[in-house]
Design an enzyme around this catalytic site. Structure first.
Site, PDB file in Angstrom:
ATOM      1  N   SER A   7     -32.607 -21.060  16.539  1.00  6.93           N
ATOM      2  CA  SER A   7     -31.608 -20.701  17.544  1.00  6.93           C
ATOM      3  C   SER A   7     -31.377 -19.196  17.534  1.00  6.93           C
ATOM      4  O   SER A   7     -30.882 -18.635  16.551  1.00  6.93           O
ATOM      5  CB  SER A   7     -30.291 -21.426  17.257  1.00  6.93           C
ATOM      6  OG  SER A   7     -29.265 -20.827  18.030  1.00  6.93           O
ATOM      7  N   MET A  36     -23.227 -20.399  26.455  1.00  4.42           N
ATOM      8  CA  MET A  36     -21.844 -20.895  26.361  1.00  4.42           C
ATOM      9  C   MET A  36     -20.970 -20.165  27.379  1.00  4.42           C
ATOM     10  O   MET A  36     -21.100 -18.952  27.539  1.00  4.42           O
ATOM     11  CB  MET A  36     -21.278 -20.626  24.963  1.00  4.42           C
ATOM     12  CG  MET A  36     -22.114 -21.189  23.839  1.00  4.42           C
ATOM     13  SD  MET A  36     -21.399 -20.747  22.246  1.00  4.42           S
ATOM     14  CE  MET A  36     -22.667 -21.373  21.136  1.00  4.42           C
ATOM     15  N   HIS A  65     -30.237 -24.490  25.990  1.00  3.41           N
ATOM     16  CA  HIS A  65     -29.170 -25.466  25.736  1.00  3.41           C
ATOM     17  C   HIS A  65     -27.923 -24.995  26.493  1.00  3.41           C
ATOM     18  O   HIS A  65     -27.277 -24.029  26.088  1.00  3.41           O
ATOM     19  CB  HIS A  65     -28.938 -25.521  24.215  1.00  3.41           C
ATOM     20  CG  HIS A  65     -27.794 -26.378  23.781  1.00  3.41           C
ATOM     21  ND1 HIS A  65     -27.281 -26.335  22.497  1.00  3.41           N
ATOM     22  CD2 HIS A  65     -27.061 -27.325  24.443  1.00  3.41           C
ATOM     23  CE1 HIS A  65     -26.284 -27.200  22.396  1.00  3.41           C
ATOM     24  NE2 HIS A  65     -26.128 -27.800  23.554  1.00  3.41           N
ATOM     25  N   MET A  67     -24.334 -25.102  27.369  1.00  4.40           N
ATOM     26  CA  MET A  67     -23.000 -25.583  26.989  1.00  4.40           C
ATOM     27  C   MET A  67     -22.020 -25.025  28.010  1.00  4.40           C
ATOM     28  O   MET A  67     -21.206 -24.149  27.721  1.00  4.40           O
ATOM     29  CB  MET A  67     -22.669 -25.105  25.564  1.00  4.40           C
ATOM     30  CG  MET A  67     -23.444 -25.857  24.496  1.00  4.40           C
ATOM     31  SD  MET A  67     -23.433 -25.017  22.905  1.00  4.40           S
ATOM     32  CE  MET A  67     -24.793 -23.892  23.147  1.00  4.40           C
ATOM     33  N   MET A 136     -25.972 -33.530  18.957  1.00  5.71           N
ATOM     34  CA  MET A 136     -25.279 -32.439  18.269  1.00  5.71           C
ATOM     35  C   MET A 136     -24.826 -32.933  16.900  1.00  5.71           C
ATOM     36  O   MET A 136     -24.159 -33.966  16.788  1.00  5.71           O
ATOM     37  CB  MET A 136     -24.057 -31.960  19.073  1.00  5.71           C
ATOM     38  CG  MET A 136     -24.367 -31.185  20.348  1.00  5.71           C
ATOM     39  SD  MET A 136     -25.474 -29.772  20.141  1.00  5.71           S
ATOM     40  CE  MET A 136     -24.545 -28.716  19.034  1.00  5.71           C
ATOM     41  N   ASP A 174     -29.155 -30.398  16.354  1.00  2.00           N
ATOM     42  CA  ASP A 174     -28.698 -29.009  16.448  1.00  2.00           C
ATOM     43  C   ASP A 174     -27.348 -28.883  15.747  1.00  2.00           C
ATOM     44  O   ASP A 174     -26.375 -29.522  16.145  1.00  2.00           O
ATOM     45  CB  ASP A 174     -28.570 -28.655  17.941  1.00  2.00           C
ATOM     46  CG  ASP A 174     -28.166 -27.219  18.189  1.00  2.00           C
ATOM     47  OD1 ASP A 174     -28.125 -26.409  17.236  1.00  2.00           O
ATOM     48  OD2 ASP A 174     -27.909 -26.890  19.370  1.00  2.00           O
ATOM     49  N   SER A 197     -28.206 -20.225  11.718  1.00  2.00           N
ATOM     50  CA  SER A 197     -27.780 -19.348  10.620  1.00  2.00           C
ATOM     51  C   SER A 197     -28.652 -19.499   9.377  1.00  2.00           C
ATOM     52  O   SER A 197     -29.029 -18.508   8.739  1.00  2.00           O
ATOM     53  CB  SER A 197     -26.311 -19.613  10.279  1.00  2.00           C
ATOM     54  OG  SER A 197     -26.113 -20.984  10.012  1.00  2.00           O
TER      55      SER A 197
HETATM   56  C1  DX5 Z   1     -23.976 -24.494  18.338  1.00  2.00           C
HETATM   57  C2  DX5 Z   1     -25.316 -24.170  18.941  1.00  2.00           C
HETATM   58  C3  DX5 Z   1     -26.403 -24.124  17.943  1.00  2.00           C
HETATM   59  C4  DX5 Z   1     -26.211 -23.090  16.858  1.00  2.00           C
HETATM   60  C5  DX5 Z   1     -26.731 -23.719  15.592  1.00  2.00           C
HETATM   61  O1  DX5 Z   1     -23.067 -24.733  19.329  1.00  2.00           O
HETATM   62  O2  DX5 Z   1     -25.667 -25.130  19.919  1.00  2.00           O
HETATM   63  O3  DX5 Z   1     -27.686 -24.052  18.524  1.00  2.00           O
HETATM   64  O4  DX5 Z   1     -26.868 -21.880  17.082  1.00  2.00           O
HETATM   65  O5  DX5 Z   1     -26.429 -22.904  14.525  1.00  2.00           O
HETATM   66  P1  DX5 Z   1     -26.503 -23.390  13.020  1.00  2.00           P
HETATM   67  O6  DX5 Z   1     -27.933 -23.798  12.738  1.00  2.00           O
HETATM   68  O7  DX5 Z   1     -26.072 -22.166  12.255  1.00  2.00           O
HETATM   69  O8  DX5 Z   1     -25.547 -24.542  12.864  1.00  2.00           O
HETATM   70 ZN    ZN Z   2     -27.806 -25.191  20.578  1.00  2.00          ZN
END
Ligand code: DX5
Ligand code: ZN
Length: 214
Positions: A7, A36, A65, A67, A136, A174, A197
């Site tokens: 990501s 987002m 993705h 959101m 998720m 994810d 991360s």
């Molecule tokens: C969260 C995102 C993820 C995020 C995952 O809302 O959709 O794609 O970047 O990050 P990690 O792997 O750090 O949980």
């Molecule tokens: Zn994501």
């Protein structure tokens, strides 16, 4: 072997070009691009200008993705700007069937996403239409959160439906995916992994790719 989509939310945006090159060299399967809107989720991230830069910087498949509220207004735009796959949340629209058709008509792979609080039942009516289902494993909005263990029940349910109906959708996860949680999701049927991360914290992308993909 599972496919891995780091990501970009956790990438170094000052050095995006080098990051993309390093990801290609590490052998990842694509990049995950988190959009987002500050409405559907309590955070604002990246959009079209950064997608253009990523598209120019790599030939890796881009998994967008969304959101965002009212995804039906934007899916064509993301497809025109280089997305190879687009996923939309079932919670974000009353017209999920129509949005999935829009994505397919734009000639990109179509995915549907369910939040930790949403049951698999919510997507059963459109399950035959999608190329992938994103479960998720954290509440969306932020990188770096802890994996929610109860979500694996939904991976089991999806694996069962997939087998019973002889379908071939991918099962993506994810949120909170790292060296400790990856085996669990794979054991429960996930075959597309997103990692933010944990992945970008490592200095050696090749070795973390190997760790996660198995
Ligand atoms: C969260 C995102 C993820 C995020 C995952 O809302 O959709 O794609 O970047 O990050 P990690 O792997 O750090 O949980
Ligand atoms: Zn994501």
């Amino acid at each position: 072997m599972a496919k891995l989509y780091p990501s970009l939310l956790s990438a170094d945006f000052l050095n995006l070009q080098q990051e993309l090159k390093a990801l290609e060299e590490a052998g990842v399967d694509g990049v995950h691009f988190d959009v987002m809107d500050g409405q559907f989720v309590p955070n604002i991230s990246i959009g079209i200008p950064i997608l253009d830069a990523v598209r120019e910087g790599t030939r890796l498949p881009i998994d967008v993705h969304l959101m965002i509220e009212e995804p039906e207004k934007y899916v064509e735009l993301f497809a025109e700007h280089g997305a190879d796959m687009i996923s939309v949340h079932v919670e974000a629209t009353p017209h999920i069937h129509r949005v999935i058709e829009q994505i397919k008509n734009a000639n990109v792979k179509a995915g549907v996403v369910i939040n930790p609080g949403t049951p698999v039942d919510a997507i059963v009516p459109i399950i035959k239409m999608v190329d992938y289902i994103l479960v998720m494993t954290v509440n969306p909005g932020f990188g770096g959160q802890s994996f929610i263990g109860d979500t694996v029940d939904k991976l089991d349910q999806l694996s069962e439906v997939k087998q019973r109906l002889n379908l071939d959708f991918d099962i993506e996860v994810d949120g909170g995916i790292n060296d400790k949680t990856v085996q669990t999701v794979i054991d429960h049927g996930a075959n597309m992994l997103v990692a933010g991360s944990y992945f970008f914290k490592q200095s050696d992308y090749k070795s973390v790719t190997k760790t996660l993909k198995g």
